[in-house]
Design an enzyme around this catalytic site. Structure first.
Site, PDB file in Angstrom:
ATOM      1  N   GLU A 103       0.812  -1.230   0.000  1.00 28.97           N
ATOM      2  CA  GLU A 103       0.000   0.000   0.000  1.00 28.97           C
ATOM      3  C   GLU A 103       0.842   1.277   0.000  1.00 28.97           C
ATOM      4  O   GLU A 103       1.242   1.788   1.038  1.00 28.97           O
ATOM      5  CB  GLU A 103      -0.952   0.023   1.206  1.00 28.97           C
ATOM      6  CG  GLU A 103      -2.031  -1.031   1.130  1.00 28.97           C
ATOM      7  CD  GLU A 103      -3.155  -0.777   2.137  1.00 28.97           C
ATOM      8  OE1 GLU A 103      -3.064   0.178   2.915  1.00 28.97           O
ATOM      9  OE2 GLU A 103      -4.136  -1.544   2.119  1.00 28.97           O
ATOM     10  N   GLU A 114      -5.386  -8.773   1.102  1.00 27.44           N
ATOM     11  CA  GLU A 114      -5.987  -8.502   2.405  1.00 27.44           C
ATOM     12  C   GLU A 114      -7.486  -8.376   2.209  1.00 27.44           C
ATOM     13  O   GLU A 114      -7.940  -7.760   1.236  1.00 27.44           O
ATOM     14  CB  GLU A 114      -5.489  -7.180   3.016  1.00 27.44           C
ATOM     15  CG  GLU A 114      -4.065  -7.196   3.494  1.00 27.44           C
ATOM     16  CD  GLU A 114      -3.645  -5.890   4.165  1.00 27.44           C
ATOM     17  OE1 GLU A 114      -4.516  -5.170   4.719  1.00 27.44           O
ATOM     18  OE2 GLU A 114      -2.445  -5.590   4.123  1.00 27.44           O
TER      19      GLU A 114
HETATM   20  C1  NOJ Z   1      -4.162  -2.401   5.255  1.00 33.20           C
HETATM   21  C2  NOJ Z   1      -2.791  -2.508   5.850  1.00 33.20           C
HETATM   22  O1  NOJ Z   1      -1.922  -3.106   4.945  1.00 33.20           O
HETATM   23  C3  NOJ Z   1      -2.774  -3.248   7.177  1.00 33.20           C
HETATM   24  O2  NOJ Z   1      -1.518  -3.062   7.747  1.00 33.20           O
HETATM   25  C4  NOJ Z   1      -3.902  -2.756   8.073  1.00 33.20           C
HETATM   26  O3  NOJ Z   1      -3.844  -3.318   9.338  1.00 33.20           O
HETATM   27  C5  NOJ Z   1      -5.216  -3.045   7.388  1.00 33.20           C
HETATM   28  N1  NOJ Z   1      -5.274  -2.318   6.149  1.00 33.20           N
HETATM   29  C6  NOJ Z   1      -6.441  -2.657   8.217  1.00 33.20           C
HETATM   30  O4  NOJ Z   1      -6.476  -1.296   8.400  1.00 33.20           O
END
Ligand code: NOJ
Length: 450
Positions: free
Chosen positions: A168, A356
């Site tokens: 990200e 994710e």
């Molecule tokens: C994306 C991130 O990569 C991760 O580190 C985070 O905990 C999650 N979103 C939830 O916010």
């Protein structure tokens, strides 16, 4: 038995975490400080002033956590390497004890039949680079990253096949250098933010080249990004068309630049004087071909067709749109279909992963010691069913990683939010499977949404 929502045989069901969020051991075995170590220790930055010095201690509990993965039947584990564990100052002499930890982790995963998916950078920049060169404001950081990546690749590519460069881009730059709610906590003007954005995608390209050049065998390279995912408000040809325009335009500074190797003219015009400085050579590096693309997928952003010259219009969420225990996780599991569909159709990507997907919930343990997270289970089930539609239509979605294996350190919200399918008692560090972990175990065993 053939399931209604049966996935292809080689579909990869995995789990995700990241170094700072799960490891702990912030000051052990020669690890250098990262910007998150610094940021969490400044009072007022994190909910309840939490930090992850000890965190959920996967550094010491990795064997137990891999035993949980084995119980789940998960085929893959996506974790990140803490750059400052390997290079305490970001560059220079590597710290062998830091590398040893990842050797132990990788070996244990492989011994238990879990494929490692390694992310090189999940936001924990060595503090020394922030201090010396201004972190992502400098292209020196992009170059140091390539050297760090080269070193780790030489070391682990005999055993690790799948690599993600960066997690990200927005979490690296926008929230840390623009809004200031993430480390290093800066609120820079837009011109400097755009330059930092450019430097971070340049680091991605340099890292992809470094992996390719240093791997001992054929390995596979990707990035994991969190593009805005414009979901057509309803499935009609004109709204689909609008969503395809929106996804390129809304993500012009990151996803589009990486996948097309150039900035869209409309983006450069829009930013005007604030546009980043770049060279053609850098754009070529940024567009280095990769093998797969990872999407972190939490919510849809609705859009519709419009007469506007852009051809689309983004819509606000209605006031009462259902939310999870996070002020941005709106429930809209149809994104499980649209996200892969849009990525594959806007860019003709050959291989996609959902890297994710998950939600924070207000988990509570019952008197019997169970966590009956019907909310999370519903979220996951509906996303899985929607993904099934994409896979059935031939969209090349090859795998899925739940966020997260364990309750962990949720950045500015510390341990106040729970995303795990395993509950973690933050006092004792004990792990307990939630109902969603039982669900996911069945999904994996039957290779179907249930
Ligand atoms: C994306 C991130 O990569 C991760 O580190 C985070 O905990 C999650 N979103 C939830 O916010």
């Amino acid at each position: 038995m053939t399931e209604y929502y049966q996935f292809p045989q080689d579909f990869i069901w995995g789990c995700s975490t990241s170094a700072y969020q799960v490891e702990g051991a912030a000051n052990l075995d020669g690890k250098g400080k990262s910007i998150w170590d610094t940021f969490t220790h400044e009072p007022g930055n994190i909910a309840e002033n939490h930090n992850a010095d000890i965190g959920i201690d996967q550094y010491h509990r990795y064997k137990d956590d891999i035993a949980l993965m084995k119980w789940l039947g998960t085929k893959a584990y996506r974790f990140s390497v803490a750059w400052s564990r390997v290079f305490p100052n970001g560059y220079g002499e590597p710290n062998s004890k830091g590398m040893d930890y990842y050797d132990r982790l990788i070996d244990e995963l492989l011994a238990n039949g879990v494929e490692p998916f390694l992310t090189f950078y999940h936001w924990d920049l060595p503090q020394a680079l922030q201090d010396e060169v201004g972190g992502w404001e400098s292209k020196e950081t992009s170059e140091h990253m390539a050297n760090y990546v080269a070193y780790v690749t030489q070391h682990v590519s005999d055993r690790v096949t799948n690599f993600f460069t960066i997690n990200e881009f927005g979490g690296c730059v926008d929230l840390g250098y623009g809004e200031g709610i993430y480390a290093p906590g800066l609120q820079l003007p837009m011109k400097r933010v755009n330059q930092a954005r450019h430097n971070v995608i340049l680091a991605h390209g340099l890292a992809a080249q470094a992996i390719r050049a240093n791997a001992k065998r054929d390995v596979r390279i990707g990035v994991t990004e969190d593009p805005v995912l414009p979901v057509p408000i309803m499935d009609t040809p004109e709204h689909r068309e609008a969503a395809l325009k929106a996804i390129r335009d809304m993500n012009a500074h990151f996803t589009t630049a990486v996948l097309e190797g150039k900035y869209m003219d409309s983006y450069l015009e829009r930013e005007g004087e604030n546009a980043p400085q770049f060279t053609d050579e850098e754009m070529k590096i940024i567009g280095t071909p990769i093998d797969f693309f990872g999407i972190t997928m939490y919510r849809p952003t609705y859009c519709r067709a419009s007469d506007d010259p852009k051809g689309y219009e983004m819509l606000d969420y209605a006031k009462g749109h259902p939310l999870y225990d996070m002020d941005w996780i709106y429930f809209g599991p149809e994104v499980g279909y649209w996200a892969p569909w849009l990525m594959a159709n806007a860019w003709d990507i050959k291989e996609l992963y959902v890297t994710e997907n998950g939600c924070a919930c207000q988990d509570e343990m019952t008197k019997k010691g169970e966590i009956l997270d019907t909310d999370r289970l519903t979220y996951l089930r509906n996303h899985h069913a929607a993904m099934h539609r994409a896979v059935s239509e031939g969209v090349p979605l090859k795998g899925y990683f739940v966020w997260s294996l364990l309750d962990n350190f949720e950045w500015e919200l510390g341990f106040t939010k729970r995303f795990g399918i395993f509950y973690v008692n933050h006092e004792t560090k004990e792990r307990t499977p939630k109902m969603s972990a039982h669900y996911y175990r069945n999904v994996i065993a039957r290779n179907a949404a249930l």
